[in-house]
Design an enzyme around this catalytic site. Structure first.
Site, PDB file in Angstrom:
ATOM      1  N   ARG A 130      -9.083   0.501   9.081  1.00 23.73           N
ATOM      2  CA  ARG A 130      -8.937  -0.627   9.556  1.00 23.73           C
ATOM      3  C   ARG A 130      -9.902  -1.131  10.208  1.00 23.73           C
ATOM      4  O   ARG A 130      -9.705  -3.260  10.587  1.00 23.73           O
ATOM      5  CB  ARG A 130      -7.763  -0.537  10.122  1.00 23.73           C
ATOM      6  CG  ARG A 130      -6.478  -0.383   9.798  1.00 23.73           C
ATOM      7  CD  ARG A 130      -5.134  -0.152  10.108  1.00 23.73           C
ATOM      8  NE  ARG A 130      -3.841  -1.188  10.364  1.00 23.73           N
ATOM      9  CZ  ARG A 130      -2.840  -0.713   9.138  1.00 23.73           C
ATOM     10  NH1 ARG A 130      -3.291   0.366   9.325  1.00 23.73           N
ATOM     11  NH2 ARG A 130      -1.699  -1.743   9.517  1.00 23.73           N
ATOM     12  N   LYS A 180       0.812  -1.081  -0.001  1.00 27.09           N
ATOM     13  CA  LYS A 180       0.129   0.127   0.188  1.00 27.09           C
ATOM     14  C   LYS A 180       0.736   1.213   0.137  1.00 27.09           C
ATOM     15  O   LYS A 180       0.997   1.740  -0.630  1.00 27.09           O
ATOM     16  CB  LYS A 180      -0.579  -0.216   1.518  1.00 27.09           C
ATOM     17  CG  LYS A 180      -1.692  -0.663   1.510  1.00 27.09           C
ATOM     18  CD  LYS A 180      -2.817  -0.723   2.773  1.00 27.09           C
ATOM     19  CE  LYS A 180      -2.264  -0.788   3.423  1.00 27.09           C
ATOM     20  NZ  LYS A 180      -1.436  -2.198   4.290  1.00 27.09           N
ATOM     21  N   ARG A 227      -0.264  -8.793  13.927  1.00 27.39           N
ATOM     22  CA  ARG A 227      -0.715  -8.229  13.133  1.00 27.39           C
ATOM     23  C   ARG A 227      -1.726  -8.870  11.483  1.00 27.39           C
ATOM     24  O   ARG A 227      -2.620  -8.216  11.430  1.00 27.39           O
ATOM     25  CB  ARG A 227       0.454  -7.106  12.160  1.00 27.39           C
ATOM     26  CG  ARG A 227       0.945  -6.631  13.118  1.00 27.39           C
ATOM     27  CD  ARG A 227       2.253  -6.170  12.820  1.00 27.39           C
ATOM     28  NE  ARG A 227       2.874  -5.464  11.369  1.00 27.39           N
ATOM     29  CZ  ARG A 227       3.245  -4.905  10.716  1.00 27.39           C
ATOM     30  NH1 ARG A 227       4.059  -5.407  10.700  1.00 27.39           N
ATOM     31  NH2 ARG A 227       2.912  -4.499   9.280  1.00 27.39           N
ATOM     32  N   ARG A 255      11.420  -6.520   5.324  1.00 34.33           N
ATOM     33  CA  ARG A 255      11.342  -5.438   4.973  1.00 34.33           C
ATOM     34  C   ARG A 255      12.176  -4.575   5.759  1.00 34.33           C
ATOM     35  O   ARG A 255      12.884  -5.033   6.712  1.00 34.33           O
ATOM     36  CB  ARG A 255       9.902  -4.512   5.419  1.00 34.33           C
ATOM     37  CG  ARG A 255       9.861  -3.044   5.245  1.00 34.33           C
ATOM     38  CD  ARG A 255       8.841  -3.054   4.655  1.00 34.33           C
ATOM     39  NE  ARG A 255       7.437  -3.131   6.574  1.00 34.33           N
ATOM     40  CZ  ARG A 255       6.154  -2.879   6.252  1.00 34.33           C
ATOM     41  NH1 ARG A 255       6.025  -2.582   4.662  1.00 34.33           N
ATOM     42  NH2 ARG A 255       6.207  -3.190   7.752  1.00 34.33           N
TER      43      ARG A 255
HETATM   44  P1  AMP Z   1       1.694  -0.010   9.619  1.00 36.58           P
HETATM   45  O1  AMP Z   1       2.736   0.970   8.905  1.00 36.58           O
HETATM   46  O2  AMP Z   1       0.109   1.024   8.727  1.00 36.58           O
HETATM   47  O3  AMP Z   1       1.177  -1.612   9.131  1.00 36.58           O
HETATM   48  O4  AMP Z   1       1.085   0.606  10.685  1.00 36.58           O
HETATM   49  C1  AMP Z   1       2.126   0.558  11.799  1.00 36.58           C
HETATM   50  C2  AMP Z   1       1.120   0.046  13.064  1.00 36.58           C
HETATM   51  O5  AMP Z   1       0.549   1.826  13.631  1.00 36.58           O
HETATM   52  C3  AMP Z   1      -0.098  -0.943  13.256  1.00 36.58           C
HETATM   53  O6  AMP Z   1       0.193  -2.061  13.447  1.00 36.58           O
HETATM   54  C4  AMP Z   1      -1.180  -0.402  14.231  1.00 36.58           C
HETATM   55  O7  AMP Z   1      -0.645  -0.748  15.529  1.00 36.58           O
HETATM   56  C5  AMP Z   1      -1.567   1.171  13.698  1.00 36.58           C
HETATM   57  N1  AMP Z   1      -2.017   2.077  12.756  1.00 36.58           N
HETATM   58  C6  AMP Z   1      -1.742   2.532  11.713  1.00 36.58           C
HETATM   59  N2  AMP Z   1      -3.014   2.887  11.194  1.00 36.58           N
HETATM   60  C7  AMP Z   1      -3.953   2.013  12.353  1.00 36.58           C
HETATM   61  C8  AMP Z   1      -5.373   2.380  12.266  1.00 36.58           C
HETATM   62  N3  AMP Z   1      -6.288   3.032  10.599  1.00 36.58           N
HETATM   63  N4  AMP Z   1      -5.894   2.013  12.782  1.00 36.58           N
HETATM   64  C9  AMP Z   1      -5.448   1.891  13.752  1.00 36.58           C
HETATM   65  N5  AMP Z   1      -4.347   1.402  14.189  1.00 36.58           N
HETATM   66  C10 AMP Z   1      -3.389   1.286  13.431  1.00 36.58           C
END
Ligand code: AMP
Length: 214
Positions: A88, A13, A167, A127
């Protein structure tokens, strides 16, 4: 143009959002990047979000919805935005819809980038992320420093195997149901996320062109 990029962690993404930013001239809103920056700067938001992020759990909906409500009102979002990592959960999707309705706005397209779970596990564990600019690389491509800005490359705490599995479980349980939610609203585009970055981008662009033309 207002776009949501949906997809599991590791689906690409963020990479695709950056390409769309250049193409559509609208900002990327990555909630993961905003939260990581907040943790690094030790803001109130960062202090609240840190423990959830470290264990691969979602940060509470109320906090996330307030964050997005504020962000989409900033002037650079007037021509549109690309949401990467939000919503999410169903509550976040409802919160977004309400916030946009109040402003007489709507989402134009939801792009679901789809990659199988074995590939996601492989990509996330390989990564490496730049501490400086946030760019990501694979372990194979990367030396110790970022080819773009020279910052240090590191493995995100939540890109370690046990946390990755958590995750992905959170994604299956809480985020995947949004595919149905948006399908019912008739704005969902499903895109095969396997292949090179350029191949996936060209699939997204051609589907978006179809959506915009109709
Ligand atoms: P990402 O980089 O998008 O994988 O996000 C890393 C972490 O940030 C996730 O595992 C969540 O802990 C938190 N996070 C990011 N976006 C959201 C969201 N929309 N709702 C809740 N937690 C989020």
């Amino acid at each position: 143009m207002r776009i949501i990029l949906l997809g599991a962690p590791g689906a690409g993404k963020g990479t695709q959002a950056k390409l769309l930013v250049e193409d559509l001239k609208v900002p990327q809103i990555s909630t993961g990047d905003i939260l990581r920056q907040a943790v690094k700067s030790e803001t109130a938001l960062g202090k609240e979000a840190k423990a959830y992020m470290e264990r691969g759990a979602l940060v509470p909906d109320g906090l996330m919805i307030r964050l997005i409500e504020g962000r989409i009102q900033e002037p650079d979002c007037a021509p549109g935005f690309i949401l990467d990592g939000f919503p999410r959960t169903a509550a976040q999707a409802d919160g977004l819809e309400r916030a946009l309705e109040e402003r007489h706005q709507a989402i134009d397209a939801i792009v679901s980038v789809e990659v199988n779970e074995a590939e996601l596990l492989g990509r996330l564990s390989a990564r490496r992320t730049c501490r400086g600019c946030g760019e990501t690389f694979t372990r194979k491509q990367a030396s110790d420093s970022c080819p773009k800005c020279g910052g240090e490359l590191y493995q995100r705490e939540d890109d370690q195997e046990e946390t990755i599995r958590r995750r992905l479980k959170v994604y299956r349980e809480q985020t995947q149901p949004l595919i149905d939610y948006y399908q019912k609203r008739g704005k969902l585009m499903r895109v095969d996320g396997m292949g090179t970055v350029a191949e996936v981008f060209s699939r997204i662009r051609s589907q978006l062109r179809g959506t915009l033309a109709s």
